[in-house]
Enzyme design. Sequence first.
Site, PDB file in Angstrom:
ATOM      1  NE  ARG A   1      -8.441   4.805   2.007  1.00  0.00           N
ATOM      2  CZ  ARG A   1      -9.091   4.830   0.848  1.00  0.00           C
ATOM      3  NH1 ARG A   1      -9.669   3.743   0.366  1.00  0.00           N
ATOM      4  NH2 ARG A   1      -9.169   5.943   0.157  1.00  0.00           N
TER       5      ARG A   1
ATOM      6  CG  HIS B   1      -3.473  13.634   5.816  1.00  0.00           C
ATOM      7  ND1 HIS B   1      -4.381  14.183   4.935  1.00  0.00           N
ATOM      8  CD2 HIS B   1      -3.308  12.353   5.409  1.00  0.00           C
ATOM      9  CE1 HIS B   1      -4.751  13.276   4.048  1.00  0.00           C
ATOM     10  NE2 HIS B   1      -4.101  12.149   4.306  1.00  0.00           N
TER      11      HIS B   1
ATOM     12  CB  CYS C   1       5.728   7.667 -23.825  1.00  0.00           C
ATOM     13  SG  CYS C   1       7.284   6.990 -23.229  1.00  0.00           S
TER      14      CYS C   1
ATOM     15  CB  THR D   1      -0.923  -0.032   1.236  1.00  0.00           C
ATOM     16  OG1 THR D   1      -1.642  -1.266   1.192  1.00  0.00           O
ATOM     17  CG2 THR D   1      -1.908   1.106   1.248  1.00  0.00           C
TER      18      THR D   1
HETATM   19  C1  LIG Z   1      -5.591   4.889  -1.946  1.00  0.00           C
HETATM   20  C2  LIG Z   1      -4.881   5.232  -0.670  1.00  0.00           C
HETATM   21  C3  LIG Z   1      -4.496   6.549  -0.411  1.00  0.00           C
HETATM   22  C4  LIG Z   1      -3.838   6.865   0.772  1.00  0.00           C
HETATM   23  N1  LIG Z   1      -3.389   8.133   0.940  1.00  0.00           N
HETATM   24  C5  LIG Z   1      -2.695   8.454   2.058  1.00  0.00           C
HETATM   25  C6  LIG Z   1      -2.169   9.761   2.218  1.00  0.00           C
HETATM   26  O1  LIG Z   1      -2.271  10.595   1.340  1.00  0.00           O
HETATM   27  N2  LIG Z   1      -1.549  10.048   3.377  1.00  0.00           N
HETATM   28  C7  LIG Z   1      -1.405   9.138   4.380  1.00  0.00           C
HETATM   29  O2  LIG Z   1      -0.869   9.486   5.423  1.00  0.00           O
HETATM   30  N3  LIG Z   1      -1.818   7.857   4.223  1.00  0.00           N
HETATM   31  C8  LIG Z   1      -2.443   7.496   3.081  1.00  0.00           C
HETATM   32  N4  LIG Z   1      -2.862   6.212   2.885  1.00  0.00           N
HETATM   33  C9  LIG Z   1      -2.526   5.205   3.883  1.00  0.00           C
HETATM   34  C10 LIG Z   1      -1.086   4.731   3.734  1.00  0.00           C
HETATM   35  O3  LIG Z   1      -0.789   4.410   2.405  1.00  0.00           O
HETATM   36  C11 LIG Z   1      -0.899   3.503   4.633  1.00  0.00           C
HETATM   37  O4  LIG Z   1      -1.274   3.849   5.945  1.00  0.00           O
HETATM   38  C12 LIG Z   1       0.549   3.013   4.668  1.00  0.00           C
HETATM   39  O5  LIG Z   1       1.084   2.868   3.382  1.00  0.00           O
HETATM   40  C13 LIG Z   1       0.577   1.679   5.385  1.00  0.00           C
HETATM   41  O6  LIG Z   1       1.879   1.200   5.375  1.00  0.00           O
HETATM   42  P1  LIG Z   1       2.219  -0.269   5.864  1.00  0.00           P
HETATM   43  O7  LIG Z   1       3.679  -0.361   5.941  1.00  0.00           O
HETATM   44  O8  LIG Z   1       1.423  -0.565   7.096  1.00  0.00           O
HETATM   45  O9  LIG Z   1       1.582  -1.219   4.756  1.00  0.00           O
HETATM   46  P2  LIG Z   1       2.209  -1.730   3.369  1.00  0.00           P
HETATM   47  O10 LIG Z   1       2.840  -0.646   2.614  1.00  0.00           O
HETATM   48  O11 LIG Z   1       1.140  -2.496   2.676  1.00  0.00           O
HETATM   49  O12 LIG Z   1       3.369  -2.700   3.825  1.00  0.00           O
HETATM   50  C14 LIG Z   1       3.131  -3.981   4.332  1.00  0.00           C
HETATM   51  C15 LIG Z   1       4.198  -4.873   3.780  1.00  0.00           C
HETATM   52  O13 LIG Z   1       4.082  -6.153   4.374  1.00  0.00           O
HETATM   53  C16 LIG Z   1       4.427  -7.105   3.405  1.00  0.00           C
HETATM   54  N5  LIG Z   1       3.861  -8.397   3.810  1.00  0.00           N
HETATM   55  C17 LIG Z   1       2.564  -8.770   3.846  1.00  0.00           C
HETATM   56  N6  LIG Z   1       2.449 -10.049   4.229  1.00  0.00           N
HETATM   57  C18 LIG Z   1       3.718 -10.496   4.452  1.00  0.00           C
HETATM   58  C19 LIG Z   1       4.260 -11.744   4.854  1.00  0.00           C
HETATM   59  N7  LIG Z   1       3.495 -12.815   5.090  1.00  0.00           N
HETATM   60  N8  LIG Z   1       5.608 -11.845   4.965  1.00  0.00           N
HETATM   61  C20 LIG Z   1       6.413 -10.786   4.723  1.00  0.00           C
HETATM   62  N9  LIG Z   1       5.946  -9.591   4.327  1.00  0.00           N
HETATM   63  C21 LIG Z   1       4.610  -9.444   4.195  1.00  0.00           C
HETATM   64  C22 LIG Z   1       3.812  -6.568   2.126  1.00  0.00           C
HETATM   65  O14 LIG Z   1       4.402  -7.129   0.962  1.00  0.00           O
HETATM   66  C23 LIG Z   1       4.061  -5.083   2.264  1.00  0.00           C
HETATM   67  O15 LIG Z   1       5.240  -4.669   1.627  1.00  0.00           O
HETATM   68  C24 LIG Z   1      -3.554   5.859   1.725  1.00  0.00           C
HETATM   69  C25 LIG Z   1      -3.922   4.526   1.462  1.00  0.00           C
HETATM   70  C26 LIG Z   1      -4.566   4.223   0.270  1.00  0.00           C
HETATM   71  C27 LIG Z   1      -4.936   2.805  -0.025  1.00  0.00           C
END
Ligand SMILES: Cc1cc2nc3c(=O)[nH]c(=O)nc-3n(C[C@H](O)[C@H](O)[C@H](O)COP(=O)(O)OP(=O)(O)OC[C@H]3O[C@@H](n4cnc5c(N)ncnc54)[C@H](O)[C@@H]3O)c2cc1C
Length: 497
Positions: free
Chosen positions: A325, A64, A449, A55
Amino acid sequence: MRVHRGPGAYDTVSTMNDVTIIGGGVIGCAIARELTRFRLDVNLLEAQSEVGFGTSKSNSGIIHGGHHAEPGTLKAELAWAGNQRWVGLAQELGFGFRRTGDLMVAFDDADVETLERVEQQGNDRGIPGIEMWGIDRIQLEEPNVSSDAVAALHGPTAGVVNPYEACFALIECAVANGLDLVVNAPVSAITRDADSFEIIAGGRRFRSRMVVNAAGVHAETIARMVGLTEPAIRGRKGEEYLLDKRLAGIVSRIIFPCPSANTKGILVIPTFDGTIMVGPTAEAVEDLEDVTTTATGSSATFDLARRLVPGISERDCIAEFAGVRAVAAGNDFVIGPTAVAGFVNVAGIQSPGLTAAPAIAEMVVEILGTQGLDLSPRTDFQGTMPRPVHAASLSIKELTELAADDREYARIACRCEFVTEAEIRDAIGRGARTLDGLKFRTRAGMGRCQGGFCTPRSMEMLAELLDVPLVDITKRGGGSWIVRGRDEHDQLRETAT
Ligand SMILES: Cc1cc2nc3c(=O)[nH]c(=O)nc-3n(C[C@H](O)[C@H](O)[C@H](O)COP(=O)(O)OP(=O)(O)OC[C@H]3O[C@@H](n4cnc5c(N)ncnc54)[C@H](O)[C@@H]3O)c2cc1C
């Protein structure tokens, strides 16, 4: 860089780690960097071929302002704390961040009440500079915002960041400080012994005293591996649409509508790189990997974006993507120790998770300390990273000087975004292993492109510098190969005739 790739690197139990982080999104990467400030053995297991490919690469890239989130939530507390860290982080790690400010627009009296509530939230949190604007000020500052607007709330603290650049910079800094990054390592089982965990990932076994579950939408699956039944994670998909540079400057601040219970609504976003993006939608999805864009999502997005900024048109769309999300019950972040000693959840990190990431990382380190982790600081922590060269932001004189010493700065790989072969080479040196890894580090392939010109040369350079056959190069790891080998091609032809 100590980066292990491919099966076979660890078929036996690795040495004991103090902490294993599962998941290399912005949350895992930020935690990794914070932990390398201490005298600890830390590894990070990431399922995909590069960090940031979940994500964290598929979002709006907004830091924000801190005034939007509901009071009394972890989201509110950590968004404002996180917001204040981004300027320093961007300076230390050399990724793109700009404070643009934001504008929440009201179209009727009910909306104005929402603005007043959000203004009060911001004031209660001590966020500086929040101001209510009337129509004259809106038209003066943002002349392309709809003339139907009756008022708007200006928050100067919001900004935009390149989210994938931030992930890469955080992890490169952590690796430079001793983090053991293991990619292509999907965690499939975890066993708790008397004093540690055994973790199976990508067919290899790891051992660690503590585990941080930062697996994004898959955090529930990871928690279940140690017998926990919570947190339950649901997916909420958001589609985003990137517009041609022709529209650059149509707005200079992030433009919000008034929010609903589940979403901040469709926004008009001036990205760090100068393009305009519209989105995201908010749709509950069963499939946590569903990153498809849809005709319904597109037309809803453009209709709502046009209500805010009438000059926006779907004809200018050059790329679209979606992210999911991770939504936990209660709609808040779930961060804390669990019933399993040494296992910490960092789950339900939906928006504003990117904004909050630096503050979440600090909170997780504190929690691990309360769980018995020895937080003795290192004296040799290197907090800064050199800023990568981006030819597009240099003057001709600066670029000519670079090219005099290094001819690859004189060879353009991506014409749309003006990326040189030297930048591609350096990105591979910093860890890019896929076409998307190159694209997100250098912008090669992100222009009008969409990679039509630069893809073959980028692939050739990946193959040459990584010393692998061209047919092994993928778009984003796994089975996303781009070309077939001649033998396979011949076999297919024979089968067809
Ligand atoms: C459309 C959209 C717009 C958004 N806009 C904003 C914004 O403008 N500002 C803001 O603050 N937030 C925003 N967010 C929220 C933000 O993107 C997330 O809160 C953030 O990216 C979450 O990060 P994460 O590391 O928890 O998740 P992720 O980036 O999903 O990382 C989790 C990682 O775990 C790995 N993983 C999963 N299962 C396993 C496993 N079994 N073994 C090993 N690795 C694994 C995955 O491959 C992944 O790389 C938005 C979200 C979305 C969907």
